[in-house]
Design an enzyme around this catalytic site. Structure first.
Site, PDB file in Angstrom:
ATOM      1  N   HIS A 131       0.869  -1.174   0.000  1.00 26.86           N
ATOM      2  CA  HIS A 131       0.000   0.000   0.000  1.00 26.86           C
ATOM      3  C   HIS A 131       0.909   1.229   0.000  1.00 26.86           C
ATOM      4  O   HIS A 131       1.950   1.218   0.668  1.00 26.86           O
ATOM      5  CB  HIS A 131      -0.817   0.114   1.292  1.00 26.86           C
ATOM      6  CG  HIS A 131      -1.878  -0.900   1.476  1.00 26.86           C
ATOM      7  ND1 HIS A 131      -1.641  -2.105   2.066  1.00 26.86           N
ATOM      8  CD2 HIS A 131      -3.208  -0.864   1.204  1.00 26.86           C
ATOM      9  CE1 HIS A 131      -2.785  -2.780   2.134  1.00 26.86           C
ATOM     10  NE2 HIS A 131      -3.743  -2.058   1.617  1.00 26.86           N
TER      11      HIS A 131
ATOM     12  N   ASP B 179       1.964   2.183   3.480  1.00 34.00           N
ATOM     13  CA  ASP B 179       2.940   1.323   4.149  1.00 34.00           C
ATOM     14  C   ASP B 179       4.340   1.565   3.624  1.00 34.00           C
ATOM     15  O   ASP B 179       5.315   1.335   4.332  1.00 34.00           O
ATOM     16  CB  ASP B 179       2.572  -0.143   3.926  1.00 34.00           C
ATOM     17  CG  ASP B 179       1.222  -0.457   4.501  1.00 34.00           C
ATOM     18  OD1 ASP B 179       1.001  -0.136   5.678  1.00 34.00           O
ATOM     19  OD2 ASP B 179       0.390  -1.002   3.770  1.00 34.00           O
TER      20      ASP B 179
END
Lengths: 435, 435, 435, 435
Positions: free
Chosen positions: D100, D103
């Site tokens: 993501h 992240d």
């Protein structure tokens, strides 16, 4: 604090016709219902954790609330939190609050630090309680958040963790005593297991049984007269929690000689998670003389997690209060809102909407129970249904005067028993007539 | 009968490489595993009800099986059923069977008629058992199907129904005794409630407690030496069944002084319905010294009803047998197939496929457990994890030598406890290495 | 018949203060609510199957009801059943009924026999409908009980079963047409699978899509002007049913070109089993223009099977009717009680209690919805919440005038979006103020 | 980094007899199975979020992992995280990773900041990918954690949030493209509702449909050739998520003209939460030509939340891979471990145990599928079962050559269809013979 609550006034009883969303329409604290004032019947408490400590986070996102006192876990912020909390509870008009040690003040990384901070916040609480008249329904220790408890507190494989938990409970119990708390609650969030592969259930249950006995002994040693309550929950955070439900805890208490010392604090959502209705848990605990307190909330019947929403079903609470009344009430216990506003309910007003709606809903349900009792049909129906057990051979059987062979002989001689309608639809309609 | 089973031969052990779907690949009855023959470890039983009485019906359709002996519930058909049943069990090679009174013979509408028919079918069973060597694992009484039991048997509001149930259990228990049955089982399918509105839980539990005591007293009176077993189930057919799960029944037994007299017969699917894994129920019952028997089947984890499918997960049974072994086995109990072939599995061959696959799966799991035990890693991991409780202050705590204050003092003085990995993934992989 | 209903009078509207359990307190058929009479808004129908055909059986016991006309499945008993059914519906005051072919008359083992018996019972129905003024809300064919359908009807691996189902639907649809039925319903109880191991999902969906198209074509051929409705359900009797929920059926209809020809008949309990609230299913179907009818009942949120209880939550029906109203009503559809009294509710009076309570509860909920609409707060809140999409760049986006890059560019340039409370607790309280 | 992984070597294939817990026993990357190397069949990816970003927190406690790079969300720590992540993946031997945006690098509070940080971390990733040979299976944008998304991203009532989401997806999609990603995934964690009271479902679905079209158009504009995948999930974090399950998303795609542009990324645990088996979701998606990728994990069948455990059932994966193979594989998709070690699994070794066990389990299942295919019995059984639809009137029906009346006429004339056993137990045993 002033900023946070600004624009929100003391919530007042305005009667059923009020359209003010921040007024009570049914909760009239001094109104006498079933022989007691509503205030005294419910002993409503606001939960420190959900309302003032939880930041609006969930498993997929951090907090949305942006409360100033949550910026860092310091003693200064703990005092700001106490300012807001007592101001909120006072404007709401709830007579009690409840707290975990960890929500009241930072516990630090040593017991000494925890003791110092708890002592200091207890002083703050004492002043505020005196100023506002707000009382403590119960205190408890958070034995589930810190990493040290990841594999349990009393049921931890490491005795050093058990000892740390003992230290924390000692402080929390004594602080509760100091603040005149009416009860002390134990919730074993990590007292269970994640995988049975690494777990010795019998060993862990024995640890838990010993721990509870130590708590009870300490309660008597310090002269605390409130009830010790265990709060059942089947799972979450663990895969399996030992205090699964009311019947499981009742069995546990008997097994460790605690059935006269500990009662149950039942939470709606935990009943649901265990596959029970809340009224079942109340009725069961009542039948065993073990009902001690209630955590008011609701779960979502369609998922398996602890949503801790504020209640919104009058009908559910009619049944709940019916069985609370049948059990003779909660003793020293009360109705604590273990409920949180939704993550999107980011305003102070939402915190009021949650509590005001819930208190009013409970009050409305109580008024319905009062009318159901006055009517008497429901109670009589149940009494009549079991009438055969109060005399004749029914009474003989229960008294132990008949053997299996005696009962069998009677059945051989008697006419076939006749089925009788259980009248479920009639009874459901009957309750709805009042609700 | 001959028609029904025609073309199907005695099922034999042919070893892991066999591709014969009606041979055993792992179940070798005389093979010694963990000190006992497989036959003696499992004591497999075929259930009379699912395999010979249930017609393939469900809530949305009548029976699909068209078995000739099911055309009418007569004594003549009861004898034809016995012919088929014993022939089936013999060809399958299972050493035991289990029955409900109502499945063995028509019970009629009076106890006298039930007694006569049970006496007659018992004579048939005796002959067949002698001819085939098949033994009785347990008998039980059906206290849930007849209209008279619609509101419960022992927990019925009408004492006359309680007495009728007593009469039926007396006959079934004595018949079980006459046939040399190894155990007697009680399953309280209607011992619960449909709506709490018409129910007095405390009253019903007292009735149930008295009933169980009467059964136990009668067992001793007639000299029956098998175990009395209660089978927990949380619901279905009732909304709530009092024998919810192992922990609930354990508490019930202690409450009514039965904990040394009654053990548990645990069913996979009932564990699932109660929100537990089966291994949990086994481990819990084992930890309390209450494990007495097993009903082998599986449910569907994604619905809430009792599908009673034959097991098909080796991995599940490795865990189950691991905890059976840890509990020291089942005593007089055994592994009964409380399982039914699917409604579309209309051929006699399907009945064999169900049983052969299940027996073989259990045997395969047992061989894996044997290797896990020989390896020793899993057992040692758990023992090491709780090592701190076997000496030092851990042992002192469990022995009751330390108060809450003592433990707290120790924690104040000690270094912070260090978290230790629970190693769940390692342990799961470890078990999979053998499975 | 006279015996069965003896002592029970025509149910009448007596107003909210009535304590007569067999009177309506809210359902006043001629009262105009939201522009229509209550009778016309609801178009309540009594279900032939649950109320007159189901004998009170469950998976653990046969029927408890002992209705005389259920003793054998003959045409003579079918006529006695019709006598009772129409007499019951007339005394209840419901304007409609619904039937399955198999409940109306015995279908025998051939289509010719089914056609003859359906023709004969249709004549009986016609007379009774004329005498009483009771109308047919919908008919349907039972394609799930007979053994031939054990592996599906239209989705059966055997085309001969598909053809038989076609034959049965042809008769049922034509009978519905003859009786002036307002709709025709298809419920695919066995259109799914028991085990995916023996199933080709794509093949079975194509069969089902073809079948539905054939039904729609036949409807037009015979000039039937009622709606064709599919009733979603996720499982039970099958492990997985293709008509899982409203969204799944909507996708299915689009995939087979049926989205303008078929609507949905939504059942409360089926929503629950699919993991949805009923109001979700209604709102979703409404948003797609697919809402066509309702099966009124309730399930038990704590088990996974189809309990088909009568509704007893006013609050649930306020939400349901809110979304029915938002969808613009049900068109030719109505509210059918697909509900059965409990197995212990063995008296004729119980059948009345079930229906009277349910009709009254729906009426009460409708009156609350009327007041919620008059108040306007709830509707306005939702409209305001989405106001940004009705003009400006919100409208541009929906109209397809902005690309991802356009929207991104706007966000780069704009101030950060500000979170706004979702006000869930306020809205829940708001609804409770009226409920 | 070196500290974190110290003592752990490159994981290697050592064959079935290895007892090294950190070796592969079945996963032999170059071994050819069903025409492709194992490495290419699975395209295993490690998930950046669970393995390197999640700190070991749950709803009742903060992180237990104490990873140094998680101390603060800075670019410096993002680079340290990348060091550890690529070193871990390399030692594990997985060929892919997934991330993501949130992240990978801190997104800050503006899109400009997000764009800068994503650009910088993409440079880091490029270097590491070149050094190690690790490739990107897919990227995605986190549209669910930030407060701005609390009421949805594309389905938000505020168009400004929709635009922000568009901005974030543009960056993430372009970053994925720059890194040579094989796919781009959309998971709508907040695309649903918390309470239907404040929600307009039709409006929100239209927003979502428009958003997906904008993403697809942008993909083509920038020349990204990977697949766009939607990941279904029924709920959590929301009460109801629009992408409920495979069938719901398939219907959504058709409704918004996306069925040829978007495929499904199916996650085991999400299937479970929707009430499906994982193999059902795979088989359904395969039957619609929509299967695009897999998120490997497992949930707990006995709770309703997303536990994201590593898989440990070989049998489950045999079924899953059977249907992946039947669907013709995943195209550009792969097997991503959307799984996290337990909160108590605090060591780096645990992260290896989780992944090694899971990769090995999948490989073992694939070898079993290969043998099942070679055997051919299972496939033939299913083909034979539907044989009647490939010719004769079965084929005519599917081809649209028969009307309802035609099919009915055939059924009137034909002999009664004969039921045929579904052979479920035989088939389950058959699969177990190979597993």
């Amino acid at each position: 604090m002033d900023d946070f609550l600004s624009g929100i006034e003391r919530v007042r009883y305005e009667g059923p016709d009020s359209t003010n969303p921040l007024a009570f329409r049914y909760y009239d604290p001094q109104r006498i219902v079933l022989g007691r004032s509503m205030a005294e019947f419910f002993r409503f408490a606001v939960a420190y954790w959900h309302s003032f400590t939880w930041p609006g986070s969930d498993m997929f996102g951090p907090g949305t609330f942006a409360r100033p006192w949550q910026a860092a876990n310091t003693m200064e912020n703990a005092e700001r939190k106490a300012d807001v909390a007592f101001a909120f509870i006072e404007r709401l008009g709830a007579p009690y609050f409840c707290f975990h040690d960890a929500d009241a003040a930072p516990l630090g990384e040593t017991l000494d630090e925890a003791a110092r901070n708890m002592d200091r916040i207890a002083g703050v609480f004492e002043r505020k309680m005196q100023q506002t008249g707000i009382k403590l329904l119960w205190g408890t220790a958070n034995l589930f958040s810190h990493t040290r408890y990841m594999a349990g507190a009393a049921s931890n494989p490491d005795p050093a963790v058990f000892a740390y938990a003992a230290g924390q409970v000692k402080i929390a119990l004594e602080t509760t005593h100091r603040l005149g708390g009416a009860n002390y609650v134990l919730w074993g969030g990590r007292e269970g297991y994640e995988t049975i592969l690494n777990t010795d259930i019998g060993q862990e249950l024995d640890q838990l049984g010993r721990f509870m006995n130590m708590v009870v002994e300490h309660k008597h040693r310090i002269g605390f007269r409130g009830a010790i309550l265990i709060e059942p929950k089947p799972c979450e955070p663990t895969k399996h929690q030992y205090d699964f439900d009311a019947a499981t805890v009742a069995g546990f208490l008997r097994n460790y000689g605690l059935e006269r010392e500990v009662k149950l604090n039942l939470e709606v959502n935990h009943a649901t998670l265990a596959g029970h209705t809340f009224e079942h848990e109340l009725a069961y605990a009542g039948s065993q003389g073990l009902l001690g307190g209630i955590d008011v909330n609701r779960g979502d019947p369609q998922n398996g997690w602890d949503t801790d929403q504020f209640p919104n079903s009058v009908a559910d609470w009619v049944l709940a209060l019916w069985f609370v009344h049948k059990a003779g009430g909660l003793g020293t216990g009360g109705f604590n809102f273990d409920a949180k506003v939704r993550r999107q309910s980011i305003d102070a007003a939402d915190l009021f909407h949650g509590h005001v709606g819930a208190m009013d809903l409970c009050a409305r349900a109580l008024l319905i129970v009062e009318r159901l009792l006055e009517d008497g049909s429901l109670r009589r129906f149940v009494e009549d249904r079991y009438g055969g057990w109060r005399s004749g051979f029914g009474a003989d059987i229960l008294a132990g005067h008949m053997s299996l062979a005696d009962a069998a002989a009677r059945a051989h001689a008697a006419a076939a028993p006749q089925p009788r309608s259980g009248r479920q639809e009639y009874l459901e309609n009957l309750v709805n007539r009042f609700a």
